[in-house]
Enzyme design. Sequence first.
Site: not given
Length: 208
Positions: A77-78
Amino acid sequence: MTLADPALPRPRLILASASPRRFDLLSGAGLSPDAVEPTHIDEHEIPGELPGPLALRLAQEKAMAHPGSDDAFILAADTVVGVGRRILPKTETEAEARRCLDLLSGRNHRVFTGIAARGPDNRFAARVVETRVKFKRLSQPEIDAYIASGEWRGKAGGYAIQGRAGCFVINLIGSFTGVVGLPLYETANLLTGLGYPVTARMGEGGSA
């Protein structure tokens, strides 16, 4: 037979992120990662890239950078904070954090969290989740106190909504956990779609 078949060993879940917030969110949902194996990529934006596409691209690249495993699902994720087309940094200095808070004060902004997952069969899925957040107008003493707390360090947009900065939020439309770093509803759906036994894990209470 499927991966969810009780006769088969449960597949592992590998979190390709060093974020303790993402680990805690997954654990709280009964989806404790079996391993934390961060991947390292160039996180600089491409000239002209918008906040949402950046968050999605980085999540995808992080997931693909992991070597993978024939018994594991890889989750990456980011999170990117944007004001209009402008991308705010993951703040590392007091000056950066102060500039972000000055910009966010009294304004709406958007938080984009990209999520990406790979299954043992190399099937891949990704999406980006947008949340709209509005801050109150911050006084100089409030900004000074928040800077002194150090909570801003390494945070997208210079704040952590699950901490002291929660007192700054007037309104939020979207995913609270997405702002923290991992939208749980969308993450569970993504993993389920790839064949990970999300519901069975919840029933285990997160035990490995």
